[in-house]
Design a protein around this motif. Structure first.
Motif, PDB file in Angstrom:
ATOM      1  N   LYS A 190       0.852  -1.182   0.000  1.00  0.00           N
ATOM      2  CA  LYS A 190       0.000   0.000   0.000  1.00  0.00           C
ATOM      3  C   LYS A 190       0.889   1.233   0.000  1.00  0.00           C
ATOM      4  O   LYS A 190       1.986   1.204   0.550  1.00  0.00           O
ATOM      5  N   ILE A 191       0.397   2.319  -0.597  1.00  0.00           N
ATOM      6  CA  ILE A 191       1.118   3.585  -0.588  1.00  0.00           C
ATOM      7  C   ILE A 191       0.259   4.635   0.100  1.00  0.00           C
ATOM      8  O   ILE A 191      -0.892   4.850  -0.278  1.00  0.00           O
ATOM      9  N   LEU A 192       0.834   5.274   1.126  1.00  0.00           N
ATOM     10  CA  LEU A 192       0.196   6.390   1.810  1.00  0.00           C
ATOM     11  C   LEU A 192       0.931   7.670   1.424  1.00  0.00           C
ATOM     12  O   LEU A 192       2.152   7.664   1.291  1.00  0.00           O
ATOM     13  N   HIS A 193       0.190   8.772   1.266  1.00  0.00           N
ATOM     14  CA  HIS A 193       0.806  10.048   0.922  1.00  0.00           C
ATOM     15  C   HIS A 193       0.093  11.180   1.648  1.00  0.00           C
ATOM     16  O   HIS A 193      -1.057  11.041   2.076  1.00  0.00           O
ATOM     17  N   SER A 194       0.798  12.292   1.765  1.00  0.00           N
ATOM     18  CA  SER A 194       0.169  13.472   2.356  1.00  0.00           C
ATOM     19  C   SER A 194      -0.858  14.012   1.365  1.00  0.00           C
ATOM     20  O   SER A 194      -0.915  13.567   0.226  1.00  0.00           O
ATOM     21  N   GLY A 195      -1.604  14.997   1.775  1.00  0.00           N
ATOM     22  CA  GLY A 195      -2.611  15.588   0.901  1.00  0.00           C
ATOM     23  C   GLY A 195      -2.064  16.603  -0.091  1.00  0.00           C
ATOM     24  O   GLY A 195      -2.811  17.123  -0.913  1.00  0.00           O
ATOM     25  N   ALA A 197      -3.500  11.462   6.838  1.00  0.00           N
ATOM     26  CA  ALA A 197      -3.196  12.601   7.710  1.00  0.00           C
ATOM     27  C   ALA A 197      -1.922  12.325   8.495  1.00  0.00           C
ATOM     28  O   ALA A 197      -1.576  11.172   8.739  1.00  0.00           O
ATOM     29  N   GLY A 198      -1.231  13.399   8.883  1.00  0.00           N
ATOM     30  CA  GLY A 198      -0.057  13.263   9.728  1.00  0.00           C
ATOM     31  C   GLY A 198       1.253  13.203   8.991  1.00  0.00           C
ATOM     32  O   GLY A 198       2.289  12.925   9.601  1.00  0.00           O
ATOM     33  N   LEU A 199       1.256  13.450   7.672  1.00  0.00           N
ATOM     34  CA  LEU A 199       2.475  13.340   6.863  1.00  0.00           C
ATOM     35  C   LEU A 199       2.967  14.678   6.317  1.00  0.00           C
ATOM     36  O   LEU A 199       3.814  14.704   5.431  1.00  0.00           O
TER      37      LEU A 199
END
Length: 153
Positions: free
Chosen positions: A46-51, A76-78
């Motif tokens: 999985k890839i998480l990114h900031s907004g 959130a939090g990145l």
């Protein structure tokens, strides 16, 4: 399992793009590094990114080339000045997660995970590069397993 940390690719100046999306050089760098990762058969769940636009664009390029089964998702939090210690508590060592974010957050997160202190820089990130981290079962701290960076000089 691994944790892949990525600083977004090079972005356009605010005067050209208010949202600071990726520059053509940034797109090319991220595509090149993501292509190398794909060639090495890097598996991302999985890839998480900031907004922010530049992080989303970077995550999209990595996602297109690495095809994570869990997809790509804003998290959130990145953001650059977010608290790394609270985010670090959410990181698990049993999945191949990629996180795309910003400086100084990415360097501070790496330092926190490796040395237990966000203020002791243990690695200098480059736009679009990957820092692969791992953790032995039962260990408190992570270690840097390998990196892929756009520049070696």
């Amino acid at each position: 399992m691994a944790l892949y940390l990525v600083q977004h690719g090079r972005s356009l100046p605010r005067e050209i793009d208010a949202e600071q999306g990726l520059s053509s050089e940034g797109i090319a760098q991220v595509e090149r590094i993501a292509g190398v990762a794909r060639g090495y058969r890097v598996r991302v769940s999985k890839i998480l990114h900031s907004g922010k636009k530049r992080a989303r664009q970077t995550a999209d390029i990595y996602g297109r080339l690495l095809e994570p089964a869990g997809g790509i998702e804003e998290c959130a939090g990145l953001n650059p000045m977010d608290d790394v210690s609270s985010f670090a508590g959410r990181v698990r060592s049993d999945e191949n997660l990629m996180i795309v974010g910003h400086l100084p957050f990415m360097e501070k997160l790496t330092s926190h995970l490796v040395a237990g202190s966000a203020e002791r820089r243990v690695f200098k990130f480059q736009n679009g590069g990957i820092v692969c981290m791992d953790k032995e079962a039962g260990d408190r701290y992570w270690f840097i397993k390998w990196t892929l960076m756009p520049e070696i000089g």
